[in-house]
Design an enzyme around this catalytic site. Structure first.
Site, short mmCIF file in Angstrom:
data_model
loop_
_atom_site.label_atom_id
_atom_site.label_comp_id
_atom_site.label_asym_id
_atom_site.label_seq_id
_atom_site.Cartn_x
_atom_site.Cartn_y
_atom_site.Cartn_z
CE1 TYR A 26 -4.90 -161.27 20.78
CE2 TYR A 26 -6.94 -159.99 20.71
CZ TYR A 26 -6.27 -161.18 20.97
OH TYR A 26 -6.97 -162.27 21.43
CG HIS A 103 -0.36 -168.04 20.51
ND1 HIS A 103 -1.51 -168.14 19.76
CD2 HIS A 103 0.14 -169.28 20.63
CE1 HIS A 103 -1.70 -169.41 19.46
NE2 HIS A 103 -0.71 -170.13 19.96
O1 CA2 Z 1 -2.54 -164.05 21.19
C1 CA2 Z 1 -2.78 -164.52 20.07
O2 CA2 Z 1 -2.10 -164.29 19.08
C2 CA2 Z 1 -4.04 -165.38 19.86
O3 CA2 Z 1 -3.69 -166.43 18.95
C3 CA2 Z 1 -5.09 -164.48 19.27
C4 CA2 Z 1 -6.44 -165.16 19.12
C5 CA2 Z 1 -6.86 -165.81 20.43
O4 CA2 Z 1 -8.08 -166.54 20.24
C6 CA2 Z 1 -5.81 -166.75 20.95
O5 CA2 Z 1 -6.26 -167.27 22.19
C7 CA2 Z 1 -4.51 -166.01 21.15
C8 CA2 Z 1 -7.50 -164.15 18.72
C9 CA2 Z 1 -7.23 -163.49 17.42
C10 CA2 Z 1 -8.20 -162.38 17.26
O6 CA2 Z 1 -7.46 -161.22 17.04
C11 CA2 Z 1 -8.08 -160.04 17.21
C12 CA2 Z 1 -7.33 -158.92 16.98
C13 CA2 Z 1 -7.86 -157.70 17.17
C14 CA2 Z 1 -9.16 -157.56 17.61
C15 CA2 Z 1 -9.94 -158.67 17.83
C16 CA2 Z 1 -9.39 -159.93 17.63
#
Ligand code: CA2
Length: 147
Positions: A26, A103
Site C-alpha cells: 500500500y 483501490h
Molecule cells: O487496494 C486497496 O485499496 C484495497 O481496497 C485495500 C483493502 C483490501 O482489502 C482491498 O482488497 C484492496 C485493504 C485495506 C487495508 O489497508 C491496509 C493498509 C495498511 C496496512 C494494512 C492494511
C-alpha cells in the site's frame, strides 16, 4: 450543471493503517496524506472535501446517507468491504450520487477473492492499482463528470 461545492471521501476498514503496515502493498503514505491529496486536488477547482474513515460498516453507511444532503459526489475506497458488502453497495445506489471507486493496489493481480467488487457497477469512475496517486485521478475524473 453548477460547480459542486463539496465531495465526500470515504475510506473503509483498516485504511487507517496506511503507511504503518504493509508498505510493500500500500506504499508509505498515510491516511492523512490521502485526505490532504484529495482535498488539494478538489481545491484546484474550488471544491471542499469531507473525509470519513471507519472500521465499522454502519458508520460508513450513515456517512454516505448524510452525504446526500450536502455532497455532490463520493470518492470511496471501501477496503475489504468491496468484496463482501451488499449493504454498502445499496447505500451508494440509494443516495444516487456519482461515485468514484479507488483501490490502491491492483486487486485483479491479487487473491481471487479480491476480484469481485460489489461497488463496481454503482460507480461511474474506477481507479485501481495506481497507488495513493489514484485518489487524485479519481477526484479529477469525478469532478469532470460533475462539471
Ligand atoms: O487496494 C486497496 O485499496 C484495497 O481496497 C485495500 C483493502 C483490501 O482489502 C482491498 O482488497 C484492496 C485493504 C485495506 C487495508 O489497508 C491496509 C493498509 C495498511 C496496512 C494494512 C492494511
Amino acid at each position: 450543471m453548477n460547480t459542486p461545492r463539496r465531495l465526500l471521501l470515504v475510506n473503509g476498514p483498516n485504511l487507517n493503517l496506511l503507511g504503518i503496515r504493509e508498505p510493500e502493498i500500500y506504499g508509505r503514505e498515510t491516511l492523512a496524506d490521502v485526505e490532504a491529496l484529495v482535498a488539494e486536488t478538489a481545491a484546484e477547482r474550488g471544491v471542499e472535501v469531507r473525509c470519513v474513515q471507519s472500521n465499522h460498516e454502519g458508520v460508513l453507511i450513515d456517512a454516505i446517507h448524510e452525504g446526500r444532503t450536502d455532497c455532490a459526489g463520493i470518492i470511496i475506497n471501501p477496503g475489504g468491504l468491496t468484496h463482501t458488502s451488499v449493504v454498502l453497495r445499496d447505500a451508494l445506489a440509494g443516495v444516487a450520487l456519482p461515485v468514484a471507486e479507488v483501490h490502491i493496489s491492483d486487486v485483479s493481480q491479487r487473491e481471487s477473492f479480491r476480484h469481485h467488487s460489489f461497488v463496481a457497477d454503482v460507480a461511474a469512475v474506477h481507479v485501481i492499482g495506481e497507488g495513493v496517486a489514484g485518489y487524485a485521478r479519481a477526484t479529477r475524473q469525478l469532478l469532470d463528470i460533475l462539471a
